[in-house]
Design an enzyme around this catalytic site. Structure first.
Site, PDB file in Angstrom:
ATOM      1  N   GLU A   1      68.653  39.891  13.905  1.00 45.74           N
ATOM      2  CA  GLU A   1      67.393  40.632  13.836  1.00 45.74           C
ATOM      3  C   GLU A   1      67.724  41.947  13.156  1.00 45.74           C
ATOM      4  OE1 GLU A   1      65.496  42.814  17.113  1.00 45.74           O
ATOM      5  OE2 GLU A   1      65.189  43.547  15.101  1.00 45.74           O
TER       6      GLU A   1
ATOM      7  N   CYS B   1      63.281  48.941  16.399  1.00 49.00           N
ATOM      8  CA  CYS B   1      63.069  48.065  15.243  1.00 49.00           C
ATOM      9  C   CYS B   1      61.584  47.869  14.985  1.00 49.00           C
ATOM     10  CB  CYS B   1      63.779  46.739  15.443  1.00 49.00           C
ATOM     11  SG  CYS B   1      63.750  46.157  17.116  1.00 49.00           S
TER      12      CYS B   1
HETATM   13  P1  NAP Z   1      75.263  48.020  12.478  1.00 48.28           P
HETATM   14  O1  NAP Z   1      76.006  48.894  11.550  1.00 48.28           O
HETATM   15  O2  NAP Z   1      74.571  46.867  11.888  1.00 48.28           O
HETATM   16  O3  NAP Z   1      76.294  47.536  13.584  1.00 48.28           O
HETATM   17  C1  NAP Z   1      75.907  46.655  14.631  1.00 48.28           C
HETATM   18  C2  NAP Z   1      77.125  45.866  15.056  1.00 48.28           C
HETATM   19  O4  NAP Z   1      77.490  44.978  14.008  1.00 48.28           O
HETATM   20  C3  NAP Z   1      78.329  46.745  15.308  1.00 48.28           C
HETATM   21  O5  NAP Z   1      78.983  46.245  16.436  1.00 48.28           O
HETATM   22  C4  NAP Z   1      79.173  46.586  14.077  1.00 48.28           C
HETATM   23  O6  NAP Z   1      80.550  46.622  14.357  1.00 48.28           O
HETATM   24  C5  NAP Z   1      78.827  45.196  13.603  1.00 48.28           C
HETATM   25  N1  NAP Z   1      78.912  45.104  12.156  1.00 48.28           N
HETATM   26  C6  NAP Z   1      78.269  45.868  11.253  1.00 48.28           C
HETATM   27  N2  NAP Z   1      78.577  45.487  10.009  1.00 48.28           N
HETATM   28  C7  NAP Z   1      79.423  44.447  10.134  1.00 48.28           C
HETATM   29  C8  NAP Z   1      80.125  43.634   9.211  1.00 48.28           C
HETATM   30  N3  NAP Z   1      80.020  43.824   7.908  1.00 48.28           N
HETATM   31  N4  NAP Z   1      80.915  42.674   9.700  1.00 48.28           N
HETATM   32  C9  NAP Z   1      81.063  42.499  11.041  1.00 48.28           C
HETATM   33  N5  NAP Z   1      80.458  43.252  11.949  1.00 48.28           N
HETATM   34  C10 NAP Z   1      79.648  44.216  11.514  1.00 48.28           C
HETATM   35  O7  NAP Z   1      74.199  48.803  13.287  1.00 48.28           O
HETATM   36  P2  NAP Z   1      74.331  50.112  14.166  1.00 48.28           P
HETATM   37  O8  NAP Z   1      75.704  50.693  14.213  1.00 48.28           O
HETATM   38  O9  NAP Z   1      73.768  49.701  15.430  1.00 48.28           O
HETATM   39  O10 NAP Z   1      73.356  51.121  13.455  1.00 48.28           O
HETATM   40  C11 NAP Z   1      73.468  51.412  12.081  1.00 48.28           C
HETATM   41  C12 NAP Z   1      72.152  51.165  11.390  1.00 48.28           C
HETATM   42  O11 NAP Z   1      71.647  49.867  11.708  1.00 48.28           O
HETATM   43  C13 NAP Z   1      71.034  52.079  11.818  1.00 48.28           C
HETATM   44  O12 NAP Z   1      71.064  53.307  11.191  1.00 48.28           O
HETATM   45  C14 NAP Z   1      69.831  51.264  11.459  1.00 48.28           C
HETATM   46  O13 NAP Z   1      69.516  51.406  10.113  1.00 48.28           O
HETATM   47  C15 NAP Z   1      70.229  49.867  11.700  1.00 48.28           C
HETATM   48  N6  NAP Z   1      69.719  49.310  12.966  1.00 48.28           N
HETATM   49  C16 NAP Z   1      68.610  48.560  12.912  1.00 48.28           C
HETATM   50  C17 NAP Z   1      68.101  48.007  14.066  1.00 48.28           C
HETATM   51  C18 NAP Z   1      66.885  47.143  14.014  1.00 48.28           C
HETATM   52  O14 NAP Z   1      66.501  46.630  15.027  1.00 48.28           O
HETATM   53  N7  NAP Z   1      66.268  46.963  12.892  1.00 48.28           N
HETATM   54  C19 NAP Z   1      68.719  48.212  15.282  1.00 48.28           C
HETATM   55  C20 NAP Z   1      69.883  48.980  15.317  1.00 48.28           C
HETATM   56  C21 NAP Z   1      70.361  49.511  14.133  1.00 48.28           C
HETATM   57  P3  NAP Z   1      81.413  47.959  14.312  1.00 48.28           P
HETATM   58  O15 NAP Z   1      80.500  49.085  14.499  1.00 48.28           O
HETATM   59  O16 NAP Z   1      82.437  47.739  15.352  1.00 48.28           O
HETATM   60  O17 NAP Z   1      81.987  48.040  12.971  1.00 48.28           O
END
Ligand code: NAP
Length: 527
Positions: free
Chosen positions: A264, A301
């Site tokens: 999601e 989200c």
């Molecule tokens: P994220 O960067 O997508 O990370 C979420 C999880 O996925 C973390 O545990 C991260 O691991 C892992 N991950 C991220 N990229 C990966 C990859 N290339 N390969 C494997 N694992 C990966 O999200 P976030 O740290 O929660 O927040 C960052 C941004 O995500 C926010 O600024 C926002 O834009 C977006 N976000 C969107 C929603 C939504 O519902 N739309 C919700 C939350 C966040 P590690 O951190 O351990 O590397």
């Protein structure tokens, strides 16, 4: 007590040499706890245990699995004040939100326990044999849902409880009969460890096989990638960024045996403000939307990131009141510096696009990691030409788009990417007179709302939280509500199978007392 260790099934483990800290965004300092990132052997051990636990766990009577889920909810309650304090320290979110999210998490677990006992989720379908059918006899066929295997769940940053260690992905997978290996979110590792301790206690108390649950710490992408690539992992649940979700989706599809990734991801949740709604209740909706855009520092989200209206006095008044209302709201602390930095970058990039107008611009002393809300205004033609303006800015940010008429409004909706939600503000007559608007919006979203705000996602069987790509990787499934269980099961047909060897749900005597479809009739009768 927080140890910083991983849970490899029931065993606490800290074999890796890499450590990290979570962060207190309010104090703008790292927390006191040191977490040990899972090393490759620990990842392997967690998946191996999950794989071994799969048969005994999935074969347990549903009533036992239900007891386990209820026990997790009970043990989370036992964590008491400590969980609330750590949640707040690692997220910057207020106590009310921590309490609300804990209640939601426990409620979800109990809802899945009730679903297990109700039983219709297995979709038991029985077509009995007709040996004398002409020209060919009909065989006995019986179908039901079975679990797919161990699942990797990624904790989300924006819901440290309800979409994390014991959140909807994990509760639905355990309910389905799938062991779970959680990759804890690095910014909520303490909250995750406490919840993991509750899950392990519940598993021991209810006699679950070791390995039904593991929790792995990590501070970068490697642990999640190794988990997703592991041949014994059979599905992935993820909530987070588009880049993260798509990276995992691509990895899963490159495996020798591809597996489903239910990610999601982003959404800007368009809101269509029809002229009648704004004429009658423009000030009301402006206040409602100022609240919805800034709720939880915009870190939902379902945050309304796009408001579409038709040029005229009512829409202008609405924009002015929205701006005035939103400027009254104090900037709030974001979850962690990475999310804050991402918000700043996104806000600045979109605000710097040509022919956009900043409607709000709060100035003054702002504490670290606090998000200053922003409303940007743009003409529909500019919006249509510039894909950068269609991007999600995760935080208290929204774009107001002015369309010349309903035709242009529909044109804009048709050019949007897939979304979690879409909202129409109007009166019922106006809605009846706008079938093209409603139809265009329905095609783009998973949940369509009339006269409301998109923030606030009810956990119940009729909830749809997912949407056409890129809102999620599979628009047929929801990650919220009891239907989320459908992601972790697959149908199996038993043909001419000996009656006493069939799963209970498919035997002639309906000992589970569940609703089944028998020869085309929905019934709970014995055959
Ligand atoms: P994220 O960067 O997508 O990370 C979420 C999880 O996925 C973390 O545990 C991260 O691991 C892992 N991950 C991220 N990229 C990966 C990859 N290339 N390969 C494997 N694992 C990966 O999200 P976030 O740290 O929660 O927040 C960052 C941004 O995500 C926010 O600024 C926002 O834009 C977006 N976000 C969107 C929603 C939504 O519902 N739309 C919700 C939350 C966040 P590690 O951190 O351990 O590397």
């Amino acid at each position: 007590m927080i140890t910083g260790k991983n849970y490899i099934g029931e065993e606490q483990s800290a074999k890796g040499s890499k450590t990290f800290h979570t962060f207190n965004p309010k104090l703008n300092i790292p927390t006191e706890w040191t977490f040990y990132e899972a090393d490759i052997k620990e990842i392997e051990a967690a998946v191996e245990k999950a794989s071994k636990a799969f048969d005994p766990y999935s074969n347990l009577p549903y009533v036992q699995r239900a007891k386990f889920l209820n026990a997790i909810a009970d043990e989370i309650a036992v964590l008491g004040e400590q969980l609330i304090t750590v949640f707040m320290q690692e997220s910057g979110l207020p106590e009310g939100r921590a309490l609300g999210e804990r209640g939601r998490t426990m409620g979800q677990l109990r809802a899945f326990a009730a679903l297990l006992l109700e039983g219709s989720w297995v979709a038991a379908t029985i077509d009995t044999a007709q040996p004398s059918r002409e020209p060919m006899p009909k065989v006995d066929l019986r179908k039901m849902m079975v679990p797919i295997g161990p699942i990797a769940v990624f904790g989300a940053s924006n819901f440290p409880l309800a979409f994390s260690t014991a959140g909807g992905d994990m509760a639905s997978a355990l309910a389905a009969g799938c062991p779970v290996v959680v990759k804890s979110h690095p910014m909520h590792a303490g909250t995750g460890e406490l919840v993991s301790s509750a899950i392990i206690k519940a598993a021991q108390r209810t006699g679950m096989p070791d390995g039904v649950f593991s929790n792995l710490n990590s501070s970068d992408v490697a642990v999640g990638q190794l988990l997703t690539m592991h041949p014994k992992i059979k599905g992935v649940g993820f909530t987070g960024s588009f880049n993260g979700g798509m990276a995992l989706y691509r990895l899963a599809n490159q495996r020798k045996e591809p597996i489903p990734v239910f990610a999601e991801m982003g959404s800007i949740n368009p809101v269509v403000a029809l002229p009648g709604a704004l004429k009658e209740k423009g000030a009301y909706w402006a206040a409602q939307y100022a609240g919805s855009i800034t709720l939880g520092a915009g870190q939902f989200c379902t945050n309304p990131g796009l408001i579409l209206g038709i040029k005229g006095a009512s829409f202008s008044n609405f924009i002015n009141t929205l701006s005035a209302e939103i400027e009254k709201i104090e900037p709030a602390c974001m979850l962690h510096p990475n999310i804050y930095d991402g918000y700043q970058r996104g806000k600045q990039e979109l605000s710097a696009q040509p022919r956009t107008e900043k409607i709000t611009d709060l100035k003054g002393e702002i504490p670290p990691n606090h998000a200053v809300q922003r409303i940007l205004a743009v003409d529909a033609k500019v919006f249509l030409e510039n894909p950068i303006l269609h991007r999600e800015v995760f935080g208290p940010f929204s774009i107001v788009v002015s369309c010349s008429d309903k035709e242009e409004l529909v044109h804009v909706i048709n050019h949007l990417e897939g979304q979690l939600t879409g909202t129409i503000l109007g009166d019922e007559d106006e809605l009846k007179r706008s079938p093209k608007v409603a139809n265009a919006l329905m095609k783009r979203v998973g949940r369509i709302i009339f006269n409301g705000v998109p923030t606030g996602v009810e956990v119940c069987p009729s909830m749809m939280h997912g949407g056409p790509f890129p809102a999620s990787t599979d628009s047929r499934f929801t990650s919220v509500g009891t239907s989320a269980i459908k992601r972790w099961v697959r149908p199996v047909s038993f043909q001419s199978w000996p009656e006493e060897l069939l799963p209970q749900a498919l035997q002639n005597k309906n000992v589970l007392g569940i609703m089944r479809q028998v020869n085309g009739e929905n019934t709970d009768r014995n055959i």
